[in-house]
Design a protein around this motif. Structure first.
Motif, PDB file in Angstrom:
ATOM      1  N   ARG A 157      21.646  11.194  -2.978  1.00  0.00           N
ATOM      2  CA  ARG A 157      20.715  10.080  -2.792  1.00  0.00           C
ATOM      3  C   ARG A 157      21.461   8.887  -2.201  1.00  0.00           C
ATOM      4  O   ARG A 157      22.494   8.482  -2.720  1.00  0.00           O
ATOM      5  CB  ARG A 157      20.079   9.677  -4.127  1.00  0.00           C
ATOM      6  N   ILE A 158      20.901   8.331  -1.133  1.00  0.00           N
ATOM      7  CA  ILE A 158      21.503   7.194  -0.431  1.00  0.00           C
ATOM      8  C   ILE A 158      20.558   6.014  -0.583  1.00  0.00           C
ATOM      9  O   ILE A 158      19.369   6.117  -0.247  1.00  0.00           O
ATOM     10  CB  ILE A 158      21.690   7.501   1.073  1.00  0.00           C
ATOM     11  N   VAL A 159      21.070   4.894  -1.080  1.00  0.00           N
ATOM     12  CA  VAL A 159      20.236   3.711  -1.259  1.00  0.00           C
ATOM     13  C   VAL A 159      20.896   2.537  -0.550  1.00  0.00           C
ATOM     14  O   VAL A 159      22.076   2.251  -0.753  1.00  0.00           O
ATOM     15  CB  VAL A 159      20.036   3.367  -2.746  1.00  0.00           C
ATOM     16  N   PRO A 170      13.664   6.318   6.272  1.00  0.00           N
ATOM     17  CA  PRO A 170      13.803   6.419   4.813  1.00  0.00           C
ATOM     18  C   PRO A 170      12.734   7.319   4.211  1.00  0.00           C
ATOM     19  O   PRO A 170      11.616   7.417   4.712  1.00  0.00           O
ATOM     20  CB  PRO A 170      13.619   4.967   4.335  1.00  0.00           C
ATOM     21  N   ASP A 171      13.089   7.973   3.114  1.00  0.00           N
ATOM     22  CA  ASP A 171      12.106   8.737   2.343  1.00  0.00           C
ATOM     23  C   ASP A 171      11.248   7.813   1.487  1.00  0.00           C
ATOM     24  O   ASP A 171      10.133   8.172   1.117  1.00  0.00           O
ATOM     25  CB  ASP A 171      12.820   9.761   1.460  1.00  0.00           C
ATOM     26  N   GLU A 172      11.773   6.643   1.164  1.00  0.00           N
ATOM     27  CA  GLU A 172      11.013   5.664   0.381  1.00  0.00           C
ATOM     28  C   GLU A 172      11.578   4.275   0.653  1.00  0.00           C
ATOM     29  O   GLU A 172      12.794   4.115   0.840  1.00  0.00           O
ATOM     30  CB  GLU A 172      11.090   5.968  -1.116  1.00  0.00           C
ATOM     31  N   THR A 173      10.702   3.282   0.672  1.00  0.00           N
ATOM     32  CA  THR A 173      11.104   1.884   0.842  1.00  0.00           C
ATOM     33  C   THR A 173      10.376   1.043  -0.189  1.00  0.00           C
ATOM     34  O   THR A 173       9.194   1.270  -0.469  1.00  0.00           O
ATOM     35  CB  THR A 173      10.786   1.376   2.253  1.00  0.00           C
ATOM     36  N   TRP A 184      17.153   7.452   1.018  1.00  0.00           N
ATOM     37  CA  TRP A 184      17.181   8.701   1.770  1.00  0.00           C
ATOM     38  C   TRP A 184      17.711   9.809   0.867  1.00  0.00           C
ATOM     39  O   TRP A 184      18.587   9.569   0.027  1.00  0.00           O
ATOM     40  CB  TRP A 184      18.112   8.629   2.974  1.00  0.00           C
ATOM     41  N   LEU A 185      17.211  11.008   1.038  1.00  0.00           N
ATOM     42  CA  LEU A 185      17.781  12.198   0.419  1.00  0.00           C
ATOM     43  C   LEU A 185      18.469  12.993   1.523  1.00  0.00           C
ATOM     44  O   LEU A 185      17.844  13.311   2.543  1.00  0.00           O
ATOM     45  CB  LEU A 185      16.704  13.061  -0.234  1.00  0.00           C
ATOM     46  N   PHE A 215      16.536  15.293  11.263  1.00  0.00           N
ATOM     47  CA  PHE A 215      16.790  14.648   9.976  1.00  0.00           C
ATOM     48  C   PHE A 215      16.044  15.424   8.886  1.00  0.00           C
ATOM     49  O   PHE A 215      16.263  16.628   8.771  1.00  0.00           O
ATOM     50  CB  PHE A 215      16.419  13.165  10.030  1.00  0.00           C
ATOM     51  N   GLN A 216      15.133  14.803   8.131  1.00  0.00           N
ATOM     52  CA  GLN A 216      14.425  15.527   7.078  1.00  0.00           C
ATOM     53  C   GLN A 216      13.074  16.081   7.535  1.00  0.00           C
ATOM     54  O   GLN A 216      12.370  16.718   6.753  1.00  0.00           O
ATOM     55  CB  GLN A 216      14.220  14.631   5.840  1.00  0.00           C
ATOM     56  N   MET A 217      12.711  15.852   8.788  1.00  0.00           N
ATOM     57  CA  MET A 217      11.413  16.288   9.285  1.00  0.00           C
ATOM     58  C   MET A 217      11.528  17.646   9.978  1.00  0.00           C
ATOM     59  O   MET A 217      12.490  17.918  10.689  1.00  0.00           O
ATOM     60  CB  MET A 217      10.839  15.260  10.244  1.00  0.00           C
ATOM     61  N   LEU A 218      10.507  18.472   9.753  1.00  0.00           N
ATOM     62  CA  LEU A 218      10.461  19.794  10.356  1.00  0.00           C
ATOM     63  C   LEU A 218       9.234  19.920  11.248  1.00  0.00           C
ATOM     64  O   LEU A 218       8.204  19.291  11.003  1.00  0.00           O
ATOM     65  CB  LEU A 218      10.390  20.882   9.273  1.00  0.00           C
TER      66      LEU A 218
END
Length: 308
Positions: A157-159, A170-173, A184-185, A215-218
């Motif tokens: 986990r990156i914050v 980001p996965d969440e903001t 980000w994960l 990145f995290q998108m497929l």
């Protein structure tokens, strides 16, 4: 210069040197205190507010089992806050005075055994041990680190306080007042060609699936004998892979599984019959290609601000 004036000049130099030494000793005894906005190696020092530090650790889902590394740890408050919650932590800071200050504050907080600090350059450091990485750096610095971060174990986990990492969304903001926190994960590499097996119409069917990862998108497709179904809502969250499509029977299916090496196992939900759940599996055929974002980033990606 006469011998007398040389003697007087030498005494003045020695007196001035002694005064400087005494001043340094006095400051050391009183304890170094950083000044907001002071210059550092790559950034100026501005501490993160306590409420924002708390939100960073909450978004990271911090547990006592985690190892936290703070990149550019400043006065140590993030690592100390994590240690107070039972986690282990390391602060990497280039300014030796801030390192010593952090160590003193960890000692005062009673967490010196769980909160370590070292004087080092973040661009020459190994932070592969981290479960959680925290940072308050500039966008250009985030981008320099990005490909190293994406090479960490999936699920790390990156914050970041305020600043983002270019095209890696980001996965969440969260916002606190005028400040932002981004999470980000680190995604696993789910790209490539797969054989997907799942129950359909009372039997197990196997269909080829191609996945392309940014990145995290497929994005990708499942190929049936008579048609090709484009995947919907496809993404990677750590080691969790999820996607959906409408199958040959017209059933909307949602797949969610865990990736380990070249295999994915999990559950498929059939929303055409009330969300009935069944197991599925997938196996990658061939090597996993590097995903978009794994290479070093150009500086032109840097965003002027950390929020949008």
């Amino acid at each position: 210069m006469t011998p007398k004036t040389m003697f007087l000049h030498r005494r003045q130099v020695l007196a001035a040197t002694g005064a400087l030494a005494l001043g340094s000793l006095a400051r050391a005894q009183q304890g170094y205190e950083p000044q907001r906005g002071q210059s550092g190696k790559d950034v100026i020092w501005i501490p993160s507010p306590d409420a924002l530090v708390g939100r960073m650790l909450r978004m990271a889902q911090l547990t006592p089992k985690d190892y936290v590394i703070d990149l550019g740890s400043g006065d140590g408050k993030i690592v100390i806050a994590a240690a107070l919650e039972g986690a282990q932590g390391l602060g990497i800071e280039y300014n030796p005075d801030l390192v010593e200050l952090s160590r003193r504050r960890a000692q005062q907080a009673g967490v010196a055994g769980r909160a370590r600090f070292e004087k080092a350059d973040i661009f020459e450091s190994d932070f592969s041990r981290a479960d959680v990485i925290t940072m308050y750096l500039l966008p250009q610095l985030n981008l320099r680190l990005r490909h190293h971060i994406l090479a960490l174990k999936p699920g790390t986990r990156i914050v970041s306080h305020e600043f983002r990492m270019g095209r890696w969304r980001p996965d969440e903001t969260a916002r606190i007042g005028n400040a932002s926190v981004h999470l980000w994960l680190v995604p696993a590499n789910a790209g490539g060609d797969w054989t997907l097996s799942f129950p359909q119409g009372g039997q197990t069917v196997s269909v080829p699936v191609s996945l392309r990862q940014s990145f995290q998108m497929l994005e990708g497709s499942a190929r049936f004998p008579d048609f090709e179904a484009q995947l919907r809502e496809a993404r990677v969250a750590g080691t969790q892979v999820s996607f959906g499509f409408t199958d040959a029977l017209g059933h909307l299916r949602r797949f969610s599984g865990q990736l380990a090496g070249d295999a994915i196992t999990g559950s498929v939900y059939d929303f055409s019959v009330g969300g009935a759940r069944a197991p599925f599996s997938a196996r990658r055929t061939g090597a996993a290609p590097p995903f978009d974002g794994a290479a070093p980033a150009p500086e032109s990606e840097a965003e002027p601000l950390g929020t949008e």
